[in-house]
Write a protein that holds these residues in place. Structure first.
Motif, PDB file in Angstrom:
ATOM      1  N   ALA A 154       0.831  -1.211   0.000  1.00 18.56           N
ATOM      2  CA  ALA A 154       0.000   0.000   0.000  1.00 18.56           C
ATOM      3  C   ALA A 154       0.861   1.256   0.000  1.00 18.56           C
ATOM      4  CB  ALA A 154      -0.930  -0.011   1.214  1.00 18.56           C
ATOM      5  N   SER A 155       1.973   1.226   0.751  1.00 20.07           N
ATOM      6  CA  SER A 155       2.846   2.403   0.809  1.00 20.07           C
ATOM      7  C   SER A 155       3.521   2.651  -0.532  1.00 20.07           C
ATOM      8  CB  SER A 155       3.893   2.236   1.911  1.00 20.07           C
ATOM      9  OG  SER A 155       4.857   1.248   1.577  1.00 20.07           O
ATOM     10  N   LEU A 156       3.870   1.578  -1.244  1.00 21.47           N
ATOM     11  CA  LEU A 156       4.468   1.732  -2.571  1.00 21.47           C
ATOM     12  C   LEU A 156       3.427   2.169  -3.592  1.00 21.47           C
ATOM     13  CD1 LEU A 156       6.817  -1.410  -2.729  1.00 21.47           C
ATOM     14  CD2 LEU A 156       7.531   0.978  -2.594  1.00 21.47           C
ATOM     15  N   SER A 157       2.223   1.619  -3.488  1.00 24.58           N
ATOM     16  CA  SER A 157       1.158   1.959  -4.443  1.00 24.58           C
ATOM     17  C   SER A 157       0.779   3.426  -4.344  1.00 24.58           C
ATOM     18  CB  SER A 157      -0.081   1.092  -4.166  1.00 24.58           C
ATOM     19  OG  SER A 157       0.205  -0.269  -4.361  1.00 24.58           O
ATOM     20  N   GLN A 158       0.822   3.969  -3.150  1.00 24.75           N
ATOM     21  CA  GLN A 158       0.470   5.366  -2.956  1.00 24.75           C
ATOM     22  C   GLN A 158       1.408   6.285  -3.713  1.00 24.75           C
ATOM     23  OE1 GLN A 158       0.286   6.457   1.165  1.00 24.75           O
ATOM     24  NE2 GLN A 158      -0.648   8.455   0.769  1.00 24.75           N
ATOM     25  N   VAL A 159       2.671   5.863  -3.865  1.00 22.80           N
ATOM     26  CA  VAL A 159       3.673   6.678  -4.552  1.00 22.80           C
ATOM     27  C   VAL A 159       3.745   6.346  -6.039  1.00 22.80           C
ATOM     28  CG1 VAL A 159       6.140   7.250  -4.665  1.00 22.80           C
ATOM     29  CG2 VAL A 159       5.038   6.907  -2.440  1.00 22.80           C
ATOM     30  N   HIS A 160       3.736   5.048  -6.362  1.00 19.54           N
ATOM     31  CA  HIS A 160       4.015   4.606  -7.731  1.00 19.54           C
ATOM     32  C   HIS A 160       2.807   4.055  -8.480  1.00 19.54           C
ATOM     33  CE1 HIS A 160       8.262   5.077  -6.869  1.00 19.54           C
ATOM     34  NE2 HIS A 160       8.185   4.238  -5.858  1.00 19.54           N
ATOM     35  N   GLY A 161       1.709   3.797  -7.784  1.00 19.11           N
ATOM     36  CA  GLY A 161       0.580   3.120  -8.398  1.00 19.11           C
ATOM     37  C   GLY A 161       0.715   1.615  -8.224  1.00 19.11           C
ATOM     38  N   GLU A 162      -0.388   0.892  -8.327  1.00 22.22           N
ATOM     39  CA  GLU A 162      -0.381  -0.541  -8.042  1.00 22.22           C
ATOM     40  C   GLU A 162       0.451  -1.340  -9.038  1.00 22.22           C
ATOM     41  OE1 GLU A 162      -4.107  -2.384  -7.377  1.00 22.22           O
ATOM     42  OE2 GLU A 162      -4.671  -1.080  -5.686  1.00 22.22           O
ATOM     43  N   THR A 163       0.426  -0.951 -10.300  1.00 24.76           N
ATOM     44  CA  THR A 163       1.170  -1.721 -11.303  1.00 24.76           C
ATOM     45  C   THR A 163       2.658  -1.716 -11.008  1.00 24.76           C
ATOM     46  OG1 THR A 163      -0.476  -1.239 -13.010  1.00 24.76           O
ATOM     47  CG2 THR A 163       1.703  -1.948 -13.748  1.00 24.76           C
ATOM     48  N   ARG A 164       3.211  -0.533 -10.762  1.00 22.76           N
ATOM     49  CA  ARG A 164       4.640  -0.440 -10.455  1.00 22.76           C
ATOM     50  C   ARG A 164       4.962  -1.093  -9.113  1.00 22.76           C
ATOM     51  NH1 ARG A 164       9.638  -1.252 -11.371  1.00 22.76           N
ATOM     52  NH2 ARG A 164      11.078   0.214 -10.350  1.00 22.76           N
ATOM     53  N   ALA A 165       4.058  -0.957  -8.148  1.00 17.51           N
ATOM     54  CA  ALA A 165       4.268  -1.579  -6.838  1.00 17.51           C
ATOM     55  C   ALA A 165       4.357  -3.093  -6.971  1.00 17.51           C
ATOM     56  CB  ALA A 165       3.158  -1.189  -5.871  1.00 17.51           C
ATOM     57  N   ARG A 166       3.503  -3.660  -7.830  1.00 17.46           N
ATOM     58  CA  ARG A 166       3.556  -5.114  -8.048  1.00 17.46           C
ATOM     59  C   ARG A 166       4.869  -5.507  -8.733  1.00 17.46           C
ATOM     60  NH1 ARG A 166      -1.180  -7.521  -6.840  1.00 17.46           N
ATOM     61  NH2 ARG A 166      -3.042  -6.205  -6.817  1.00 17.46           N
ATOM     62  N   GLU A 167       5.340  -4.683  -9.641  1.00 17.00           N
ATOM     63  CA  GLU A 167       6.620  -4.982 -10.305  1.00 17.00           C
ATOM     64  C   GLU A 167       7.758  -5.003  -9.288  1.00 17.00           C
ATOM     65  OE1 GLU A 167       7.129  -1.963 -13.202  1.00 17.00           O
ATOM     66  OE2 GLU A 167       5.715  -2.828 -14.649  1.00 17.00           O
ATOM     67  N   ILE A 168       7.765  -4.033  -8.393  1.00 20.41           N
ATOM     68  CA  ILE A 168       8.841  -3.931  -7.404  1.00 20.41           C
ATOM     69  C   ILE A 168       8.814  -5.124  -6.461  1.00 20.41           C
ATOM     70  CG2 ILE A 168       9.683  -2.607  -5.424  1.00 20.41           C
ATOM     71  CD1 ILE A 168       8.674  -0.071  -6.897  1.00 20.41           C
ATOM     72  N   MET A 169       7.647  -5.408  -5.888  1.00 19.31           N
ATOM     73  CA  MET A 169       7.561  -6.495  -4.925  1.00 19.31           C
ATOM     74  C   MET A 169       7.551  -7.863  -5.591  1.00 19.31           C
ATOM     75  SD  MET A 169       5.081  -4.925  -1.955  1.00 19.31           S
ATOM     76  CE  MET A 169       5.544  -6.233  -0.811  1.00 19.31           C
ATOM     77  N   GLY A 170       7.286  -7.881  -6.885  1.00 21.90           N
ATOM     78  CA  GLY A 170       7.281  -9.146  -7.618  1.00 21.90           C
ATOM     79  C   GLY A 170       8.652  -9.608  -8.062  1.00 21.90           C
ATOM     80  N   MET A 171       9.668  -8.731  -7.970  1.00 27.64           N
ATOM     81  CA  MET A 171      11.027  -9.173  -8.276  1.00 27.64           C
ATOM     82  C   MET A 171      11.498 -10.018  -7.102  1.00 27.64           C
ATOM     83  SD  MET A 171      14.566  -7.112  -9.163  1.00 27.64           S
ATOM     84  CE  MET A 171      14.075  -6.597 -10.810  1.00 27.64           C
ATOM     85  N   ASN A 172      11.465 -11.306  -7.274  1.00 24.16           N
ATOM     86  CA  ASN A 172      11.636 -12.238  -6.163  1.00 24.16           C
ATOM     87  C   ASN A 172      13.006 -12.918  -6.251  1.00 24.16           C
ATOM     88  OD1 ASN A 172      10.918 -13.699  -3.889  1.00 24.16           O
ATOM     89  ND2 ASN A 172       9.912 -15.315  -5.070  1.00 24.16           N
ATOM     90  N   ARG A 173      13.981 -12.342  -5.548  1.00 27.83           N
ATOM     91  CA  ARG A 173      15.329 -12.913  -5.538  1.00 27.83           C
ATOM     92  C   ARG A 173      15.716 -13.261  -4.105  1.00 27.83           C
ATOM     93  NH1 ARG A 173      18.406  -8.919  -9.923  1.00 27.83           N
ATOM     94  NH2 ARG A 173      16.893  -9.299 -11.603  1.00 27.83           N
ATOM     95  N   HIS A 174      16.243 -14.446  -3.944  1.00 26.97           N
ATOM     96  CA  HIS A 174      16.608 -14.883  -2.602  1.00 26.97           C
ATOM     97  C   HIS A 174      18.013 -14.396  -2.246  1.00 26.97           C
ATOM     98  CE1 HIS A 174      16.126 -17.133   1.037  1.00 26.97           C
ATOM     99  NE2 HIS A 174      17.248 -17.810   0.845  1.00 26.97           N
TER     100      HIS A 174
END
Length: 441
Positions: free
Chosen positions: A287-307
Motif C-alpha cells: 500500500a505504501s508503494l502503491s500510494q507513490v508509484h501506483g499498483e502496477t509499479r508496486a507489483r513490479e517492485i515487490m514481484g522481483m523475487n530474488r533470494h
C-alpha cells in the motif's frame, strides 16, 4: 613461492576445481593481489557516514581501509595507516574523527581526504627530505571510489571497468532493494552480526546458490519448524522462514539461477511473491508503494523475487529482507561475515521489524540455520586437507546452461552453474584476463 599462470589456470576445469584453491596460503595471497587488488569491492553504505568526519572501517581483501565523509560532502576511502610510523589511525568500527584525523602515536594530523595537515615540532624536520605536500606524508587513498544507489565500492586498481560495467546484471538487485523504499532510499539500521567462519572465503559464495544443500544441511531446523507449526495449528512467519529450507528437490529444481561476468549472479526467491496483498505486513508495504508509484509499479517492485544475489568479492544483498551479507577473507581458512540490515526509508516500520526477525532467525550466530552452514563449511575445509582426493565436483547440469543477454541461465535449479561461473571469473582474475568479456569456459 612462485605460482605460474599456467599452474593457476590448470586448477580450474570446466566442471571441477582443484582443492588447492581452498587450502593453499600462497594462492590466497595471490587472490588478495589479483582479485581484491583489482575488483570493485563493497566498503559500506553512505548512511554509515552521514556527517562530516563520520567514518566506517572495513577491509578490501587484506587491507584495512576507512570510509569517511569529508568536509566537502564527498565520501573518500583511505588506507588505515599513518605514514609516519605506520600506526592504524582509527580503531576498527564506526566513529567520528571530527574535522581531521589525528594519529594516536605522534599526533600527525590529516585532512579527512587523507592529505597531510600538520606534524608536531616541524622545525625538527628541517634540512631533511620531509615535504608535507609529498604524497608519501599523507594517508594514501584507495585508487578508485564509486557509488551505486548509496552503496559505496572501491577498487585498489586505477585500471579496469567502471563500477556499473563491473556489476552488470546484479545492479538490478541493488535497484530493487532501494526501490522497495517508497522514496527509493535505504539506510543501515539495527545491529550488525559478525560471524568468523573456519573456512575459505569462496565456500560461502558457492553455498549462496547451492540449492542441493538446503533440505539436507538444514533438515533439523525445517523439520522442527513443521513440528512446532503442527503443534500450534498455524505457520507463523518465524517458522515459515525456517521451514522454507525443507522443500523437496522438485521445488528447488524449478528455481532459476542467473550468472553474469565477474562471478556475479542471483538465485530466484523461495517465498511466494503473490503474498504481497495477502500477508498483513507485505500488504501494508504494498500500500505504501502503491500510494507513490501506483499498483502496477508496486507489483513490479515487490514481484522481483530474488533470494540471494552474489556480488563476487563483496558479498550478498538480499532484496526481500533488506540485508547485505558482507564477506571478508581473513586467511586461507578464516572468513569474516558481517550481516548489515537496511531500513527502507518511508516504508512502514513493520517491514523493518520483519527484516529484524528474519536476520535473527536465519543469520545470527545463535539461530537454527547459520550454525548448520558454518559447520559444513568447516568440514569442507578440513576434508580438503586430507589425502582423500584432489578435485571438487561441479558437474551438475554442466554443458546445459543457456546463454541469455549479459550472462547465462540454468536449465535446472539444482545446476552448479553459479559455481562454474564463479571459478571462470576467478581464473580470469588470477591470470590477468578479468573484464575480457569471456564467458563461462
Amino acid at each position: 613461492m612462485t605460482l605460474s599462470d599456467e599452474l593457476i589456470a590448470s586448477l580450474v576445469r570446466p566442471d571441477s576445481v582443484h582443492k588447492r584453491v581452498y587450502t593453499d596460503p600462497h594462492i590466497f595471497e595471490l587472490e588478495m593481489e589479483r582479485i581484491y587488488g583489482q575488483a570493485w569491492i563493497y566498503v559500506g553504505h553512505e548512511s554509515q557516514v552521514k556527517q562530516t568526519g563520520d567514518y566506517h572501517t572495513t577491509r578490501i581483501g587484506n587491507q584495512d581501509v576507512i570510509m569517511v565523509r569529508a568536509s566537502d560532502g564527498n565520501i573518500h576511502v583511505v588506507y588505515n595507516r599513518c605514514p609516519h610510523k605506520g600506526a592504524k589511525v582509527v580503531p576498527d568500527g564506526d566513529g567520528t574523527a571530527g574535522k581531521f584525523f589525528r594519529c594516536p602515536y605522534h599526533a600527525w594530523t590529516f585532512k579527512l581526504d587523507g592529505t597531510h595537515l600538520s606534524a608536531p615540532l616541524r622545525n625538527g624536520l628541517h634540512n631533511t627530505c620531509f615535504d608535507p605536500k609529498h604524497p608519501d606524508f599523507s594517508m594514501r587513498k584507495v585508487a578508485r571510489v564509486a557509488h551505486y544507489r548509496g552503496f559505496v565500492f572501491a577498487s585498489q586498481s586505477h585500471d579496469g571497468p567502471d563500477l556499473a560495467t563491473f556489476l552488470n546484471g546484479v545492479a538490478s538487485s541493488i535497484d530493487n532493494l532501494c526501490d522497495r523504499s517508497p522514496v527509493g532510499e535505504v539506510e543501515v539500521a539495527g545491529g550488525v552480526f559478525r560471524v568468523q567462519q573456519r573456512s575459505n572465503w569462496k565456500v560461502f559464495y558457492e553455498n549462496l546458490h547451492d540449492t542441493m544443500h538446503a533440505p539436507v544441511t538444514h533438515e533439523s531446523s525445517a523439520s522442527s519448524a513443521r513440528a512446532q507449526a503442527d503443534q500450534i495449528g498455524s505457520m507463523p512467519f518465524e517458522l515459515l522462514i525456517l521451514e522454507g529450507n525443507g522443500e523437496p528437490y522438485e521445488f528447488w529444481e524449478k528455481l532459476e539461477l542467473r550468472a553474469y561476468e565477474n562471478g556475479h549472479g542471483y538465485m530466484e526467491g523461495i517465498f511466494d511473491p503473490s503474498a504481497a496483498t495477502r500477508d498483513p505486513v507485505a500488504a501494508e508495504h504494498f500500500a505504501s508503494l502503491s500510494q507513490v508509484h501506483g499498483e502496477t509499479r508496486a507489483r513490479e517492485i515487490m514481484g522481483m523475487n530474488r533470494h540471494n544475489t552474489v556480488i563476487y568479492g563483496s558479498g550478498s544483498p538480499h532484496t526481500v529482507f533488506q540485508q547485505f551479507r558482507v564477506i571478508r577473507p581473513l586467511s586461507v581458512d578464516r572468513t569474516l561475515v558481517e550481516i548489515q540490515l537496511f531500513r527502507l526509508k518511508g516504508a512502514p516500520e513493520s517491514v523493518f521489524e520483519r527484516a529484524l526477525v528474519y536476520a535473527n532467525a536465519i543469520n545470527s550466530p545463535s539461530s537454527n540455520v547459520m550454525p548448520d552452514d558454518v559447520e559444513v563449511y568447516a568440514r569442507c575445509q578440513q576434508g580438503n586437507q586430507t589425502n582423500g582426493g584432489d578435485w571438487i565436483s561441479m558437474h551438475r547440469y554442466a554443458g546445459t546452461d543457456r546463454e541469455v543477454e549479459n550472462g547465462m541461465v540454468s536449465t535446472n535449479g539444482t545446476s552448479e552453474l553459479p559455481m562454474r561461473n564463479q571459478f571462470a571469473a576467478w581464473k580470469r582474475f588470477m591470470v590477468g584476463q578479468a573484464g575480457s568479456g569471456k564467458g563461462i569456459e
